[in-house]
Motif scaffolding. Structure first.
Motif, PDB file in Angstrom:
ATOM      1  N   SER A   1       0.850  -1.187   0.000  1.00 53.19           N
ATOM      2  CA  SER A   1       0.000   0.000   0.000  1.00 53.19           C
ATOM      3  C   SER A   1       0.885   1.235   0.000  1.00 53.19           C
ATOM      4  O   SER A   1       1.225   1.803   1.049  1.00 53.19           O
ATOM      5  N   ILE A   2       1.271   1.612  -1.193  1.00 54.85           N
ATOM      6  CA  ILE A   2       2.067   2.809  -1.392  1.00 54.85           C
ATOM      7  C   ILE A   2       1.266   4.013  -0.896  1.00 54.85           C
ATOM      8  O   ILE A   2       0.038   4.023  -0.959  1.00 54.85           O
ATOM      9  N   MET A   3       1.934   5.038  -0.388  1.00 55.40           N
ATOM     10  CA  MET A   3       1.275   6.187   0.241  1.00 55.40           C
ATOM     11  C   MET A   3       1.520   7.482  -0.555  1.00 55.40           C
ATOM     12  O   MET A   3       2.165   8.412  -0.061  1.00 55.40           O
ATOM     13  N   PRO A   4       0.993   7.592  -1.743  1.00 58.65           N
ATOM     14  CA  PRO A   4       1.240   8.798  -2.559  1.00 58.65           C
ATOM     15  C   PRO A   4       0.298   9.948  -2.207  1.00 58.65           C
ATOM     16  O   PRO A   4      -0.618  10.290  -2.953  1.00 58.65           O
ATOM     17  N   TYR A   5       0.537  10.574  -1.061  1.00 57.73           N
ATOM     18  CA  TYR A   5      -0.273  11.714  -0.625  1.00 57.73           C
ATOM     19  C   TYR A   5       0.157  12.940  -1.438  1.00 57.73           C
ATOM     20  O   TYR A   5       1.067  13.670  -1.043  1.00 57.73           O
ATOM     21  N   HIS A   6      -0.497  13.155  -2.552  1.00 61.44           N
ATOM     22  CA  HIS A   6      -0.029  14.154  -3.509  1.00 61.44           C
ATOM     23  C   HIS A   6       0.056  15.557  -2.902  1.00 61.44           C
ATOM     24  O   HIS A   6       1.017  16.289  -3.148  1.00 61.44           O
TER      25      HIS A   6
ATOM     26  N   GLN B   1      -1.210  20.150  -7.121  1.00 64.57           N
ATOM     27  CA  GLN B   1      -1.939  20.353  -8.373  1.00 64.57           C
ATOM     28  C   GLN B   1      -1.678  19.240  -9.379  1.00 64.57           C
ATOM     29  O   GLN B   1      -1.989  19.395 -10.567  1.00 64.57           O
ATOM     30  N   ASP B   2      -1.143  18.134  -8.910  1.00 61.53           N
ATOM     31  CA  ASP B   2      -0.739  17.071  -9.834  1.00 61.53           C
ATOM     32  C   ASP B   2      -1.184  15.699  -9.334  1.00 61.53           C
ATOM     33  O   ASP B   2      -0.354  14.873  -8.947  1.00 61.53           O
ATOM     34  N   PRO B   3      -2.487  15.408  -9.365  1.00 58.98           N
ATOM     35  CA  PRO B   3      -2.944  14.082  -8.947  1.00 58.98           C
ATOM     36  C   PRO B   3      -2.348  12.940  -9.773  1.00 58.98           C
ATOM     37  O   PRO B   3      -2.296  11.807  -9.310  1.00 58.98           O
ATOM     38  N   ALA B   4      -1.896  13.244 -10.989  1.00 51.74           N
ATOM     39  CA  ALA B   4      -1.297  12.201 -11.831  1.00 51.74           C
ATOM     40  C   ALA B   4      -0.015  11.659 -11.219  1.00 51.74           C
ATOM     41  O   ALA B   4       0.440  10.566 -11.608  1.00 51.74           O
ATOM     42  N   TRP B   5       0.570  12.390 -10.277  1.00 50.31           N
ATOM     43  CA  TRP B   5       1.760  11.885  -9.577  1.00 50.31           C
ATOM     44  C   TRP B   5       1.447  10.556  -8.910  1.00 50.31           C
ATOM     45  O   TRP B   5       2.314   9.686  -8.798  1.00 50.31           O
ATOM     46  N   ILE B   6       0.205  10.377  -8.488  1.00 42.89           N
ATOM     47  CA  ILE B   6      -0.209   9.145  -7.818  1.00 42.89           C
ATOM     48  C   ILE B   6      -0.010   7.942  -8.728  1.00 42.89           C
ATOM     49  O   ILE B   6       0.624   6.948  -8.337  1.00 42.89           O
TER      50      ILE B   6
END
Length: 373
Positions: free
Chosen positions: A273-278, A285-290
Motif C-alpha cells: 500500500s504505497i502512500m502517494p499523498y499528492h 496540483q498534480d494528482p497524476a503523480w499518484i
C-alpha cells in the motif's frame, strides 16, 4: 475557395480535433473498473453514515482499515455483515511510550548520542530485542483475538520524518548493540574508535554494506511477522503502508535512509500500500503523480495487476486535508489515478478528518459507486 484556404481550414480543423483527443485523454476515465477489488476507507468505520441507515454497499465501500488498538468483535461483525473486509493497521517501529521504561531502545545518531525525534516522529532501535519481542507478542495477540482479513505494517522503517515535502531523515542507529550485530552479521571488523568515527566510516567507504545490513534487519522483522500470520491466521493478508518514493528520489533514501528494501520484503508481503499523498508531498496540483508512483512500484516489483498474481498494490490516497488542502474538485481525479493498473485496490486517507467534509465524502461515494463491476 482557394486551395491555400482549403488547406489552412483542413489543417486547423485537424489540429483542433487532435487537441480535443489530447484533452479528452487527460480527463478522468469513467465506468466500472473490474480490476479494482478493494474500495476502502482508512481510519475506522464510517459510523456517521451507518448511523444514518446508509449501508456500505450503498456507499460503494467494501473494505475498512482501522488501527489494531481500536478493533472490537462487535465492530468487525457489523462490518462483515455488510460484506466488507476488515484490515488492521499495526504500528511496528513507532511506539514512543516504550522508551519511558526502556531508554536504551532510543536510536543513536552519528555523534554517539540519542537522536531527537525529527518533527516529533519517534523511532526505535531495530535491534533492541525487548522491543522486538514486545511488538511480535502484540502482533500475535491481535491475530488470535480478532477475525480480521489482514494486517498492515505501519511505520516500518528507520527513525525519520518523511511524510512531508521536505523530509528529515537522520542517520541511525549507531548504538553499541547495532554495531556489534553489524560486525557479527557481515563478518566485518570495526576499529576501537569513538562512535562518531565509526559512523563516518560506515557512511563512507562501507556505506553499501551498512545500508544493506540495515535493510536486512528491517526485512527480518517482516519475515517474523509473516511466520506469525502463517501460524496464527494463515488466511490473513500481510500488507505494508510504505513510502511512495522511487529508488532514486532523495538520493536513494528509500533504502539509504529509511532501510526499506521492497524487493526483499516482497518474499513475505502480500499487498503493498504505497502512500502517494499528492498534496502532502508537494504535488497539490498534480494528482497524476499518484499513478506515476504506482506505475513505478509495479515495474520495480514486477506487478501488473493481473488476476492471480501473488502480489497486489492497493494505494492509499489523500482526500482529507493535511498540510495542503485537497479541494472537492480533486476527489475524482485522485481516485481515478489511484485506481489505475497495476493497482487492484484503493483506500482513502483518512476518515477521522474527512467525514466532516461531506462534499468530499459524497464525491468519494459517487466515484466508488461508478467503478463497481
Amino acid at each position: 475557395m482557394t486551395r491555400f484556404f482549403q488547406w489552412t481550414l483542413c489543417f486547423s480543423v485537424g489540429l483542433l480535433l487532435q487537441q480535443s483527443v489530447v484533452l479528452r485523454s487527460a480527463e478522468p476515465e469513467t465506468g466500472p473498473r473490474p480490476h479494482i477489488k478493494i474500495r476502502g476507507i482508512y481510519g475506522g468505520a464510517p459510523t456517521q453514515l451507518l448511523e444514518q441507515n446508509r449501508t456500505l454497499p450503498e456507499l460503494g465501500v467494501n473494505a475498512i482499515f482501522m488501527g489494531s488498538g481500536s478493533l472490537t468483535q462487535d465492530r468487525i461483525q457489523q462490518l462483515k455483515q455488510q460484506g466488507a473486509k476488515v484490515f488492521a493497521e499495526f504500528n511496528t517501529m513507532h511506539v514512543a511510550s516504550y522508551l519511558k521504561e526502556h531508554p536504551d531502545a532510543a536510536p543513536i545518531g552519528v555523534n554517539g548520542k540519542i537522536c531527537p525525534p525529527p518533527h516529533g516522529w519517534q523511532g526505535i532501535c531495530p535491534t533492541h530485542p525487548g522491543y522486538r519481542n514486545y511488538r511480535m507478542d502484540e502482533f500475535r495477540r491481535v491475530l488470535k483475538e480478532y477475525d480480521i482479513d489482514g494486517i498492515w505494517l505501519d511505520y516500518h522503517h528507520s527513525h525519520a520524518s518523511w511524510e512531508r515535502a521536505e523530509p528529515d531523515m537522520p542517520d541511525t542507529c549507531f548504538c553499541e548493540r547495532c554495531l556489534k550485530q553489524f560486525q557479527r552479521d557481515t563478518k566485518t571488523s570495526l576499529p576501537d574508535a569513538p562512535t562518531s568515527k565509526l559512523a563516518q566510516q560506515l557512511l563512507g567507504k562501507q556505506k553499501a554494506v551498512w545500508t544493506q545490513w540495515r535493510c536486512d534487519v528491517f526485512t527480518d522483522w517482516v519475515r517474523e511477522f509473516r511466520s506469525i500470520i502463517d501460524e496464527t491466521r494463515p488466511t490473513a493478508l500481510l500488507g505494508t503502508f510504505h513510502c511512495p518514493w522511487t529508488d532514486t528520489e532523495f538520493e536513494g533514501a528509500l533504502k539509504n535512509k529509511l532501510a526499506i528494501d521492497l524487493k526483499a520484503q516482497a518474499q513475505y508481503v502480500d499487498v503493498f500500500s504505497i502512500m502517494p499523498y499528492h498534496a502532502r508531498f508537494n504535488h497539490p496540483q498534480d494528482p497524476a503523480w499518484i499513478s506515476r508512483q504506482t506505475a513505478w512500484l509495479g515495474k520495480h516489483l514486477g506487478i501488473k495487476g493481473a488476476p492471480g498474481e501473488r502480489h497486489q498494490i492497493w494505494p492509499i490516497v489523500q482526500l482529507s486535508d493535511w498540510g495542503e488542502t485537497v479541494p472537492v474538485e480533486q476527489v475524482r481525479p485522485v481516485l481515478e489515478h489511484g485506481t489505475r493498473l497495476p493497482a487492484t485496490g484503493v483506500m482513502v486517507f483518512r476518515w477521522g478528518s474527512l467525514h466532516p467534509q461531506t462534499d468530499k465524502v459524497e464525491a468519494m461515494i459517487k466515484y466508488y459507486q461508478s467503478i463497481k463491476p
